[in-house]
Design an enzyme around this catalytic site. Sequence first.
Site, short mmCIF file in Angstrom:
data_model
loop_
_atom_site.label_atom_id
_atom_site.label_comp_id
_atom_site.label_asym_id
_atom_site.label_seq_id
_atom_site.Cartn_x
_atom_site.Cartn_y
_atom_site.Cartn_z
N LYS A 26 0.83 -1.21 0.00
CA LYS A 26 0.00 0.00 0.00
C LYS A 26 0.87 1.26 0.00
O LYS A 26 0.67 2.18 -0.79
CB LYS A 26 -0.94 -0.02 1.21
CG LYS A 26 -1.97 1.10 1.19
CD LYS A 26 -2.73 1.19 2.50
CE LYS A 26 -3.83 0.17 2.64
NZ LYS A 26 -5.09 0.60 2.01
N ARG A 96 -3.57 2.79 8.53
CA ARG A 96 -3.85 1.49 7.89
C ARG A 96 -2.60 0.65 7.81
O ARG A 96 -1.50 1.17 7.61
CB ARG A 96 -4.34 1.71 6.45
CG ARG A 96 -5.62 2.46 6.32
CD ARG A 96 -5.87 2.67 4.83
NE ARG A 96 -6.64 3.87 4.61
CZ ARG A 96 -7.94 3.85 4.31
NH1 ARG A 96 -8.58 2.73 4.20
NH2 ARG A 96 -8.57 4.99 4.12
N GLY A 105 -8.29 -7.54 4.33
CA GLY A 105 -9.16 -7.67 5.49
C GLY A 105 -8.52 -8.34 6.70
O GLY A 105 -9.17 -8.54 7.71
N MET A 107 -5.80 -7.33 8.51
CA MET A 107 -5.22 -6.51 9.57
C MET A 107 -6.02 -5.23 9.78
O MET A 107 -6.98 -4.97 9.08
CB MET A 107 -3.76 -6.25 9.28
CG MET A 107 -2.97 -7.55 9.48
SD MET A 107 -1.26 -7.28 9.40
CE MET A 107 -1.15 -6.52 7.82
N ARG A 352 -3.43 -1.49 -6.33
CA ARG A 352 -2.58 -2.67 -6.21
C ARG A 352 -2.97 -3.62 -7.32
O ARG A 352 -4.05 -3.49 -7.91
CB ARG A 352 -2.74 -3.34 -4.84
CG ARG A 352 -4.15 -3.85 -4.60
CD ARG A 352 -4.29 -4.44 -3.22
NE ARG A 352 -5.70 -4.75 -2.97
CZ ARG A 352 -6.21 -5.00 -1.78
NH1 ARG A 352 -5.44 -4.94 -0.72
NH2 ARG A 352 -7.48 -5.28 -1.63
N HIS A 468 -16.03 -9.46 1.64
CA HIS A 468 -14.95 -10.30 2.14
C HIS A 468 -14.98 -11.69 1.51
O HIS A 468 -13.97 -12.19 1.02
CB HIS A 468 -15.06 -10.41 3.67
CG HIS A 468 -14.02 -11.30 4.27
ND1 HIS A 468 -14.24 -12.63 4.50
CD2 HIS A 468 -12.73 -11.05 4.63
CE1 HIS A 468 -13.15 -13.17 5.01
NE2 HIS A 468 -12.22 -12.24 5.09
N SER A 777 14.34 -42.89 -13.34
CA SER A 777 13.16 -42.07 -13.02
C SER A 777 13.11 -41.95 -11.51
O SER A 777 13.07 -42.96 -10.80
CB SER A 777 11.90 -42.75 -13.56
OG SER A 777 10.78 -41.95 -13.22
N GLY A 779 11.78 -41.74 -8.14
CA GLY A 779 10.54 -42.03 -7.40
C GLY A 779 10.61 -41.28 -6.10
O GLY A 779 10.99 -41.82 -5.06
N ASP A 782 8.92 -42.54 -2.59
CA ASP A 782 9.70 -43.44 -1.74
C ASP A 782 11.03 -42.81 -1.33
O ASP A 782 11.52 -43.04 -0.23
CB ASP A 782 9.94 -44.77 -2.46
CG ASP A 782 8.76 -45.71 -2.29
OD1 ASP A 782 8.32 -45.88 -1.14
OD2 ASP A 782 8.25 -46.23 -3.30
N CYS A 844 8.95 -39.18 -11.38
CA CYS A 844 7.57 -39.63 -11.48
C CYS A 844 6.88 -39.69 -10.12
O CYS A 844 5.75 -40.14 -10.00
CB CYS A 844 7.48 -40.97 -12.18
SG CYS A 844 8.33 -42.29 -11.29
N TYR A 864 12.62 -34.80 -18.09
CA TYR A 864 11.16 -34.66 -18.04
C TYR A 864 10.63 -34.81 -16.62
O TYR A 864 11.32 -35.30 -15.73
CB TYR A 864 10.48 -35.70 -18.96
CG TYR A 864 10.62 -37.13 -18.47
CD1 TYR A 864 9.71 -37.67 -17.57
CD2 TYR A 864 11.67 -37.93 -18.92
CE1 TYR A 864 9.85 -38.97 -17.12
CE2 TYR A 864 11.81 -39.24 -18.46
CZ TYR A 864 10.90 -39.75 -17.56
OH TYR A 864 11.02 -41.03 -17.10
#
Length: 886
Positions: A26, A96, A105, A107, A352, A468, A777, A779, A782, A844, A864
């Site tokens: 602000k 403010r 909303g 504070m 803003r 709100h 790949s 995992g 795990d 993955c 990937y």
Amino acid sequence: MTQWVYGFGDGKAEGRADMRELLGGKGANLAEMSNLGLPVPPGFTITTEVCTFYYANGQTYPGDLQAQIDAGLKQIEQITGMVFGDPSKPLLVSVRSGARASMPGMMDTVLNLGLNDETVEGLAKAADDRRFAYDSYRRFIQMYGDVVLEVDHSLFEEALQIMKERKGVSLDTELAASDLEKLVEEYKKVVADQLGRPFPQDPREQLKGAIGAVFGSWMTARAVTYRRLNGIPESWGTAVNVQAMVFGNMGDTSATGVAFTRNPSTGERRLYGEYLVNAQGEDVVAGIRTPQHLTLAGKEEHGSDLPAMEEVMPEVFGQLVDIQNRLESHYRDMQDIEFTVQQGRLWMLQTRSGKRTAGAALRIAVDMVEEKLISESEAVRRIEPQSLDQLLHPRLDPDAPRTVLARGLPASPGAVSGKVVFSADEAEAMAQKGEDVILVRIETSPEDIHGMHAARGIVTSRGGMTSHAAVVARGMGRPCVAGAGELRIDYKAQTLSARDKTVSKGETITMDGSTGEVMLGAVATIQPKVSGDFAKLMVWADGIRRLKVRTNAETPADAEAAIKFGAEGIGLCRTEHMFFDGERIIAVREMIMAEDEAGRRAALAKILPMQREDFAALFRIMAGLPVTIRLLDPPLHEFLPRTDEEMREVAAASGKSMDMVRHRALQLHESNPMLGHRGCRLGISYPEIYEMQARAIFEAAVEIGKETGNPVVPEVMIPLVGMPKELELLKEVVDRVAGEVQAASGVHIDYLVGTMIELPRAALMAREIAKSAEFFSFGTNDLTQTTFGISRDDSSSFLDAYQRRGILEKDPFVSLDVDGVGELVKIAAERGRQTRPDIKLGICGEHGGDPQSVMFCHEAGLDYVSCSPYRVPIARLAAAQAAIGK
Ligand code: PEP
Ligand code: MG
């Protein structure tokens, strides 16, 4: 000397828009607007560093702060010609909060500060309006009493209500000056009764109190919750803005309003907002009076019969349009602005970057590229990948029958069904039990934030598009219908009713935040599509990203959905998931329970044709795109028969007695199945299982290669490898079967064999493992489990506490732990490449669809990511942002 206070006003400022870390959003934008020469009431900003100091030093201030505040006040006095505390020309100020990231909303704010029994008379004289002066004074006591003195605000509401009843009026604006004067006395009495001391009359003491309250509000429960939900660090602190008051409540040529430079729900390029005549800012947001539309178009669209600002104050409206255009081209983004009109003169109180729905964000970004305001890569950078989730969920089927219960404002799009609850706590409690709930409130307040987050959707009976509920729901991506005035909500009876129908707590309703409809029961939905602006932006993202995006899928439906969302292959087909269906599960159980190889082979023979068909279907759908199939990785406990009925089925299929089956199940029981006989360990003990799967894969590849004329290149993946020898042995099995299928079919098959890296030992041994692995790949499900030693199935009971206590910032099963697990990924990638420079690297685990983890994968140089179908577009966008270096 540290500068704690930055002044602005009169066409100049000490701050700038890019100083939001120090001045808060602000404060930085008030400075910027002043520098632009826009009409901003003069004021000053106390920096966020003061907040940090305040909390680091037992809630005290820097020694030289007061002198700087005094100088700031002097400057406001010079610009306005008014004097703080001087009854003959009283300067009033607003106080403010303004954090670095907007926290709407959350504070505290105090308006009309500086009023007391004497200055109120001065204000009455200066404005030549007694009613206005006392209206401001009673607002001030109420706000200050509530926010700073912590007097229960319902006591003020009650006094106001009694006064209105005594006078036989229903609106605050109908009270006369003398009524308000009496009300001020009542309010002061409330304060004195509650606190045992009078309402503070010294403006400087008032100011001190208000500044303290704003800093104090940084740590309120609701602010803490909001920060946690939005990932805002506590260390940022808030700034405080002290600014000369301008009055929207000075009669019918005065007003207050909020506006978005484009529609925050749809993104349409049109000034969009609401205002109230003769009111102060809080009245609009609080939803106490029904706001009026700014534009004629808005009024018509919503069928309002209240006049639009465009009609009532055409000249000021014209200025507002000019200013909003300037702000948009200056900031090159949709702005959310607040303004006040004091006796026909326009003042800007805030600008803003406006919160918006995902759909609006896409439209605005794409439009702004077409308007040449921003570049394509800037558009890609601006969309929050996770927000796309809102667009990737089912919509209501337009042809589905429905009973509309009520219609409200389409405050935040998305359609959901859920059980009705009437309180935030209840929403949270039921959601924790896995229920889909819709939170129904007359209106919401910042105290409801946890319930709004837990609910699938939010319905209110009161309040406008900037209430709100609407603002917060849009920010969270929750569908919201606001101001459905037809709904009668009875908290006591726990019912809502409209159009002769009543719905009780726990009953299902459907709401559509795109149309504003609230409907009885559950309404059928249809699958989403990536089209229009969404598709355009995704094309830009695809042009930027380096990472490929695959999907985790094992069913044809998932594979098809993923292709529509832009998946470039399958990164993980979990074959055990294909085994749960109907008669398969019986054969699979039979196989697992078999006591010797012959028994297993008999069961496997039943499974082979089904597996082959499964793989053929996937190869067909993926049409030449890479498909990684992981060989069986069942935590055994998921497959063992549990009930008598299940045991009977296995007994019947294998020709064994119930006792034998029960005995075998007991034998196979493991204390710690996640670390037990799963993954490649199963392939080592029973190579015939992997043999069957490899055969199914290669035979399906041959079949689909012939059918389509395009050779299929399967990627066979071995799970849970920790020792190089495991992979070496199992690769031999796969290669042997490939050779057999090639010999039998006379068709040459290209294929890859690789492994998952999902154990710390595998990451460390990557150099050796890569001798047999053509791809890795990661995992990370795990790998996270085993790196932390935290069970992925049991972590939810304590990870919450870890996050609350700041031990972990995020759930490591959701967002990759870059420091620990990430380090193992990097080590494995580096060591793997040392052995095999062209080794293919992917991920993955669930992290493949988490934007921050995707960012990490890009930086770690993976090829990937693979994620669930609905997250494919999110990953595509995140990958593009990673490439831009967002
Ligand atoms: C993993 O562990 O990250 C993985 C993808 O395998 P699963 O979740 O099937 O164990
Ligand atoms: Mg795994």
